[in-house]
Design a protein around this motif. Structure first.
Motif, short mmCIF file in Angstrom:
data_model
loop_
_atom_site.label_atom_id
_atom_site.label_comp_id
_atom_site.label_asym_id
_atom_site.label_seq_id
_atom_site.Cartn_x
_atom_site.Cartn_y
_atom_site.Cartn_z
N PRO A 112 30.89 31.77 29.21
CA PRO A 112 31.74 31.54 30.39
C PRO A 112 32.34 30.15 30.44
N ASP A 113 31.77 29.22 29.67
CA ASP A 113 32.28 27.85 29.67
C ASP A 113 33.35 27.61 28.61
N LEU A 114 33.63 28.64 27.80
CA LEU A 114 34.64 28.49 26.77
C LEU A 114 36.02 28.49 27.43
N GLY A 115 36.69 27.35 27.38
CA GLY A 115 37.98 27.23 28.03
C GLY A 115 39.09 27.04 27.03
N ALA A 116 40.23 26.61 27.56
CA ALA A 116 41.38 26.37 26.70
C ALA A 116 41.18 25.09 25.93
N GLY A 117 41.84 24.97 24.80
CA GLY A 117 41.76 23.74 24.01
C GLY A 117 41.32 24.02 22.60
N GLY A 118 41.38 23.00 21.77
CA GLY A 118 40.99 23.15 20.38
C GLY A 118 42.16 23.56 19.52
N GLU A 119 41.99 23.36 18.22
CA GLU A 119 43.11 23.62 17.33
C GLU A 119 43.42 25.10 17.17
N ASP A 120 42.48 25.98 17.54
CA ASP A 120 42.74 27.42 17.47
C ASP A 120 42.89 28.05 18.85
N ARG A 121 43.38 27.25 19.79
CA ARG A 121 43.49 27.75 21.17
C ARG A 121 44.43 28.94 21.27
N PHE A 122 45.39 29.01 20.38
CA PHE A 122 46.35 30.12 20.44
C PHE A 122 45.62 31.45 20.28
N PHE A 123 44.65 31.52 19.41
CA PHE A 123 43.91 32.76 19.16
C PHE A 123 42.63 32.86 20.00
N ASN A 124 42.06 31.72 20.38
CA ASN A 124 40.88 31.72 21.25
C ASN A 124 41.33 31.88 22.70
N ILE A 125 41.52 33.10 23.15
CA ILE A 125 42.09 33.36 24.46
C ILE A 125 41.17 32.86 25.57
N THR A 126 41.76 32.49 26.69
CA THR A 126 41.02 31.91 27.81
C THR A 126 40.20 32.97 28.55
N LYS A 127 39.34 32.49 29.44
CA LYS A 127 38.39 33.37 30.13
C LYS A 127 39.10 34.45 30.94
N ASP A 128 40.18 34.09 31.62
CA ASP A 128 40.89 35.10 32.42
C ASP A 128 41.41 36.23 31.56
N ARG A 129 41.89 35.89 30.36
CA ARG A 129 42.43 36.92 29.48
C ARG A 129 41.31 37.75 28.86
N ARG A 130 40.17 37.14 28.60
CA ARG A 130 39.04 37.90 28.06
C ARG A 130 38.57 38.96 29.06
N HIS A 131 38.40 38.55 30.31
CA HIS A 131 37.93 39.52 31.31
C HIS A 131 39.01 40.55 31.64
N TYR A 132 40.26 40.16 31.54
CA TYR A 132 41.32 41.15 31.75
C TYR A 132 41.27 42.21 30.66
N MET A 133 41.13 41.81 29.40
CA MET A 133 41.05 42.78 28.31
C MET A 133 39.86 43.72 28.50
N ALA A 134 38.71 43.16 28.91
CA ALA A 134 37.54 44.01 29.17
C ALA A 134 37.84 45.01 30.27
N GLY A 135 38.51 44.55 31.33
CA GLY A 135 38.82 45.43 32.45
C GLY A 135 39.74 46.57 32.06
N THR A 136 40.78 46.29 31.28
CA THR A 136 41.71 47.35 30.89
C THR A 136 41.03 48.39 30.01
N SER A 137 40.11 47.94 29.15
CA SER A 137 39.39 48.89 28.29
C SER A 137 38.49 49.80 29.12
N LEU A 138 37.79 49.21 30.09
CA LEU A 138 36.91 50.02 30.95
C LEU A 138 37.72 50.98 31.81
N LEU A 139 38.86 50.52 32.32
CA LEU A 139 39.68 51.38 33.16
C LEU A 139 40.18 52.60 32.40
N ALA A 140 40.52 52.41 31.11
CA ALA A 140 41.06 53.51 30.30
C ALA A 140 40.05 54.61 30.06
N VAL A 141 38.75 54.29 30.14
CA VAL A 141 37.72 55.32 29.92
C VAL A 141 37.05 55.73 31.23
#
Length: 456
Positions: free
Chosen positions: A320-349
């Motif tokens: 939960p403490d993994l935030g934005a930043g770092g040289e791979d920030r483009f691929f290391n998506i932020t917390k809001d996007r991680r939980h959004y992806m989890a939510g869309t997957s759960l909603l679909a099933v």
């Protein structure tokens, strides 16, 4: 027969042409006692770059013309003539002249017969003396070539700095602008790779090419340009094959999985993400984006078990403490996007309640981010799918409360996936479950108007 050594190739070539009907270019190569590959090596050496593009197969194609093969240019004929110790005009027969372009034919007739460039004759020596003289000749010069490079550390640092900067500002900059700037970076990488580098420099350029192409593919997908995305990801993967680097493979698989999902290939997306997880790279690029991409891919075909297994895996590793930043920030998506992806997957099933919890966490995480670290598209996407979750729970008022702010937003200018998700919500509001409700119909029509192209 009394001929001097330097005159023998010309007499052999002449007899091969006259007596055997051998085409001139083949006759001169054979008279020079050169194989196709050796002739190509000498050609490349004469042009100043031992790694230039001439190949034995191309010389063979030159020799087949005009019946088939490839017509040699005058410039190529001049170099081959030097290799064979003759003039370029002697490499053309009458049948060749019949097929030459007018410009080349005029050059043929305009040029006087030049003095034939011939290699210096060497006095006969005993075999053992020749070996002593020639062993190692040119080895030092060849080794010194390794020290010559068209790349320096400053150029490489600039490339990586540009990639890190563009990856960081993508969340707050128009995608088309970032795509154009990345294209310039890719052109720089490509231009440098065409020169000579030391092995470590070549490796760095290949990695930069892989990351740049994968980022471009990701952004082209956001713009709905999926064919371009696939081409860019293919180029990125080719870079990784030559770089042979696990982190680079993760970058590309992350991009490929994302593009495949939004292009409508959910199962392919899941498999690409799963393959990306097989490349272990430590902590630089976390597992979370690929695990969630795998879950989202399987959700497109309602593969509930696979989705729930992937979500459970993600929950066990989520930081939960993994935030934005770092040289791979483009691929290391932020917390809001991680939980959004989890939510869309759960909603679909059909896990609407669990999905709503994830969307709530995503909203909270998004609002805690500083403005420069927010991805603008996340706000409408969270609102849209939160509304869809409320609809699944038979709460039309809850859905309306979350999506009505979009009626005043300029959704038409958002990335392609925002418009696609909005259409999905409008379709659900217009479906059999909500069609009898006037409020649902009005909301669906308003959302369709809000996302229409050219909306003022």
């Amino acid at each position: 027969m009394g001929f001097p050594a330097e005159a023998i190739p010309a007499r052999v070539a002449e007899n091969l042409i006259v007596e055997c009907g051998t085409p001139p270019r083949t006759a001169w190569r054979l008279a020079s006692e050169l194989s196709l590959d050796v002739a190509a090596d000498r050609y490349n050496a004469l042009t100043g770059d031992p790694r230039a593009g001439m190949r034995g197969t191309r010389i063979w194609e030159y020799e087949q013309w005009p019946d088939r093969g490839v017509r040699p240019t005058v410039a190529a004929l001049r170099v081959l003539a030097t290799v064979y110790g003759t003039c370029w005009k002697s490499l053309l027969g009458l049948r060749d002249l019949e097929q030459l372009p007018a410009k080349d034919l005029a050059e043929y007739h305009a040029e006087a017969e030049p003095e034939v460039p011939r290699p210096k004759a060497r006095a006969p020596v005993r075999v053992e003396e020749r070996v002593d003289e020639e062993i190692g000749t040119g080895v030092l010069d060849d080794a010194i070539l390794l020290t010559k490079t068209n790349v320096d550390d400053t150029q490489l640092d600039d490339l990586w700095s540009d990639l890190d900067f563009l990856g960081g500002v993508y969340t707050r900059t128009a995608p088309e602008s970032i795509l154009g700037q990345l294209a310039v970076v890719e052109e720089r990488v490509s231009a440098m790779l065409k020169g000579r580098q030391r092995p470590k420099q070549t490796q760095d350029l290949l990695l930069a090419g892989a990351k740049c192409s994968a980022m471009m593919a990701w952004i082209a997908g956001d713009l709905g340009r999926y064919r371009l995305s696939r081409e860019l990801n293919s180029a990125a993967w080719l870079y990784t094959q030559y770089a042979d680097d696990f982190l680079a493979r993760r970058w590309v698989r992350t991009s490929q999985a994302r593009v495949a999902f939004w292009a409508g290939n959910g199962v392919e997306s899941a498999k690409l993400a799963a393959d990306g997880l097989t490349y272990h790279v430590g902590g630089r690029l976390t597992d979370a984006p690929l695990v969630l991409a795998e879950a989202r891919g399987w959700s497109s075909v309602q593969a509930e078990r696979q989705v729930l297994d992937a979500i459970a895996h993600w929950t066990s590793i989520e930081d939960p403490d993994l935030g934005a930043g770092g040289e791979d920030r483009f691929f290391n998506i932020t917390k809001d996007r991680r939980h959004y992806m989890a939510g869309t997957s759960l909603l679909a099933v059909g896990q609407a309640t669990s999905a709503l919890r994830e969307f709530t966490t995503a909203r909270e995480a998004y609002e805690k981010l500083s403005p420069e670290n927010r991805w603008e598209a996340m706000d409408p996407m969270i609102r849209i799918d939160t509304g869809r979750a409320y609809l699944r729970l038979d709460d039309l008022e809850g859905a309306a409360a979350h999506v009505e702010p979009l009626l005043e937003a300029d959704v038409a200018k958002q990335p392609d996936m925002v418009r696609a998700t909005l259409k999905l919500l409008a379709a659900e509001l217009s479906g059999p479950r909500w069609r009898p409700a006037p409020a649902a119909r009005h909301l669906a029509e308003a959302l369709q108007d809000a996302s229409a192209p050219g909306r003022p």
